[in-house]
Structures are given as C-alpha cells and as structure tokens.
Design an enzyme around this catalytic site. Structure first.
Site, mmCIF file in Angstrom:
data_model
loop_
_atom_site.group_PDB
_atom_site.id
_atom_site.type_symbol
_atom_site.label_atom_id
_atom_site.label_comp_id
_atom_site.label_asym_id
_atom_site.label_seq_id
_atom_site.Cartn_x
_atom_site.Cartn_y
_atom_site.Cartn_z
ATOM 1 N N GLU A 264 0.878 -1.154 -0.072
ATOM 2 C CA GLU A 264 0.025 0.032 0.250
ATOM 3 C C GLU A 264 0.841 1.361 0.145
ATOM 4 O O GLU A 264 1.763 1.253 0.625
ATOM 5 C CB GLU A 264 -1.047 -0.095 1.112
ATOM 6 C CG GLU A 264 -1.678 -1.226 1.143
ATOM 7 C CD GLU A 264 -2.870 -0.982 2.309
ATOM 8 O OE1 GLU A 264 -2.797 -0.072 3.097
ATOM 9 O OE2 GLU A 264 -3.875 -1.930 2.205
ATOM 10 N N HIS A 283 -8.312 1.406 1.069
ATOM 11 C CA HIS A 283 -8.005 1.411 2.535
ATOM 12 C C HIS A 283 -8.692 2.209 3.482
ATOM 13 O O HIS A 283 -8.114 2.914 4.187
ATOM 14 C CB HIS A 283 -6.555 1.061 2.909
ATOM 15 C CG HIS A 283 -6.501 0.076 4.162
ATOM 16 N ND1 HIS A 283 -5.273 -0.557 4.480
ATOM 17 C CD2 HIS A 283 -7.190 0.084 5.154
ATOM 18 C CE1 HIS A 283 -5.328 -1.123 5.422
ATOM 19 N NE2 HIS A 283 -6.642 -0.827 6.027
#
Length: 315
Positions: A264, A283
């Site tokens: 990420e 997210h």
C-alpha cells in the site's frame, strides 16, 4: 517549531489529528509528519525532535525509527492494526505499543457490508453499463443473500458487528476465531476449512500475523464454494493476490471486494485493475467522520495512559 520547546514532543505520522484528540494532548508539543511521510521523513523528525510518543496513522514504524527517537516511550496506533509496528523491536527497547481497539469497528463493518452488497448486486458494473447506454434488465440476475451463509474470519469488535448485520439480512452466520470462547446468539463457531466450504460470502476481520500471511492461497480457494464472494477489509497480506486473480478468472469466485492490499498504496499498474469482478477501495473502511474522532481520541488516551503509568513508576 523550535527544538528548545519545554513540552515533550509527540509525533503524528500524518498531516492532521482530530481536534478532540489534540485537546487531550495539551501537555505535548505535537509535530505532524505530513500527508504521506516516508521512512526517511519520520527518521529525520525523530532525530530532530526526540519524541516521547508516536501516533501512527500512515506508514510503518521499524527499529530504525525507534532508534532515531531516543526518548520514545510509546507507539500508539490510530486504529486497531498494529502489524505496521515492529513489535519485537519495540519490546526489545522497552517501548509500549498500543492500539485504539474498536474505535473504527462500526465504520469498517459498514464498509465490509458495502462491498458485500456491491459484489452481490453488481452495483459498480451495472452503473458502468447504464452510463454506457445499456439496459440489462432482461439479462442480469443478482445474488440474494437471504438464506445464504456468511463466513467471518475473525470475531472481534468488527467481526461481531458484521455478524449482526448478516443476521439482520436473514443469513446463516459462521465464524472462525481461535481466540473466541463464545459467539453471539445466532453465530456458529466452526473450523476455517469448514467455513470456506460452507460460505457463500467470506469476509476477513482478523489481524495479520506471520502465521496467517497469504492464508487465502490456491489451496484455500480450491475449498471455496463455487461462486462465492470474498471481501477483505482487514489486511492485504492475508491474501495471495495472484491466486485470487486466478480464482476470479476461473469462476471459482463470483466477485471480490478489497479495501486492503499486500503493498500500500496499491502499485499501478496492478493485475487487479484489469479484473472486472473485483471492487476496489483505497483502505478507507475505517475512515469515517465518527471513526476519525474515535481513533484519534483512542490513540491519544493510550499515549496519556502509558506516559502517566511510567511517570508514576519512575517517581
């Protein structure tokens, strides 16, 4: 900001913190690392300000960061997932690690259900078809969840909320959690293998550990009920991403809804971007108006508790 400030420094690995949390931290000089701080950014700030506490919103905290912050007493996660903190390194240095457990439970459970419903009802795909001028009423069939089986991997604060919603939808709810001694009314505890076999929807709500990394691999997907839906609002490392792409391409899975990724921010280009039956979000499951405040206050409270306890012990 001057480095001669008399107040102890608290570093936030982000550009902001809820005002309600800042109000709790009046005895600290709060330093913000910026919107997307790199490891080098955080190391430089730790070396400059020697914070006694770090509130982790973005990025990871490793041994190098801890060593740069010579006065560090506590690392407090702005949320529940402390896998981004090197807990062994912290323990070796006598640094407390805390999580704002449950602070974003409602937000994450709601987002998990947003993804479940979007997958079952093909919401993004139908929207795109409509915008392209199509009317698929005669050919489209969605999945009805009433009477189907929801399998929850993890039965903490988020998993329990997701279970309550599943029961309200008329689903049979199974859960696997090796730490759960009991389940809420209407929820049946089962083995992980049985959950995979029986569930029409599998939703992940467990922490990431060295033992369960890539637990959703080819062998696991081979056990899934054909046409099942997978939703992950936990940690991306739980899933073997190439194996998921294969399971979706083969039809073993009907769809997947993902809010977390192995790396990420998600790298681009990424194989997921070319898979039509994956729904993606960056997210943000735990990022709601209320959760932002709750996580900030929880993280601040954990800092205050550790500092106060250590002050008493040292006195």
């Amino acid at each position: 900001m001057s480095t001669t400030a008399t107040k102890p420094v608290l570093l936030v690995t982000a550009a902001d913190l809820a005002p309600q949390a800042l109000d709790m931290l009046g005895d600290f000089e709060v330093v913000f690392a910026g919107k997307q701080p790199t490891e080098d950014d955080i190391v430089a700030l730790c070396a400059r300000y020697k914070p006694v506490a770090i509130i982790v919103r973005y990025g990871k905290v490793n041994a190098r960061i801890m060593d740069a912050a010579g006065n560090l007493q506590v690392i407090s996660k702005h949320g529940s997932g402390i896998d981004v903190i090197d807990q062994d390194a912290a323990a070796a240095r006598g640094i407390a690690v805390r999580a704002a457990a449950g602070a974003n439970a409602a937000a994450v459970a709601e987002h998990a259900w947003a993804l479940i419903l979007a997958c079952a009802k093909s919401v993004p795909q139908l929207d795109a078809r409509m915008r392209a001028g199509h009317w698929d009423k005669a050919t489209h069939k969605s999945i009805e969840l009433d009477g189907r089986t929801l399998g929850l991997v993890g039965l903490g604060a988020i998993g329990r909320r997701a279970a309550t919603i599943g029961l309200a939808f008329g689903m049979n709810v199974l859960a696997f959690d090796p730490y759960a001694k009991e389940a809420p009314a209407g929820v049946k505890l089962t083995s992980l293998g049985e959950l995979y076999v029986q569930s029409d929807v599998v939703s992940l709500h467990c922490p990431l550990t060295p033992e369960n990394r890539k637990m959703l691999n080819r062998d696991a997907f081979d056990c899934f009920k054909p046409g099942a839906i997978l939703v992950n609002t936990a940690r991306g490392g739980l899933i073997d991403e190439p194996a998921l792409v294969e399971a979706l391409a083969s039809g073993r899975l009907r769809a997947a809804g993902l809010d977390s990724f192995d790396v990420e921010p998600m790298t681009t280009p990424h194989p997921f971007q070319g898979v039509a039956n994956i729904i993606l979000s960056p997210h943000i499951g735990g990022v709601s108006d209320a959760a932002y405040v709750n996580m900030g206050k929880g993280a601040a409270a954990n800092v205050l508790a550790v500092i106060e306890e250590r002050s008493r012990t040292a006195a």
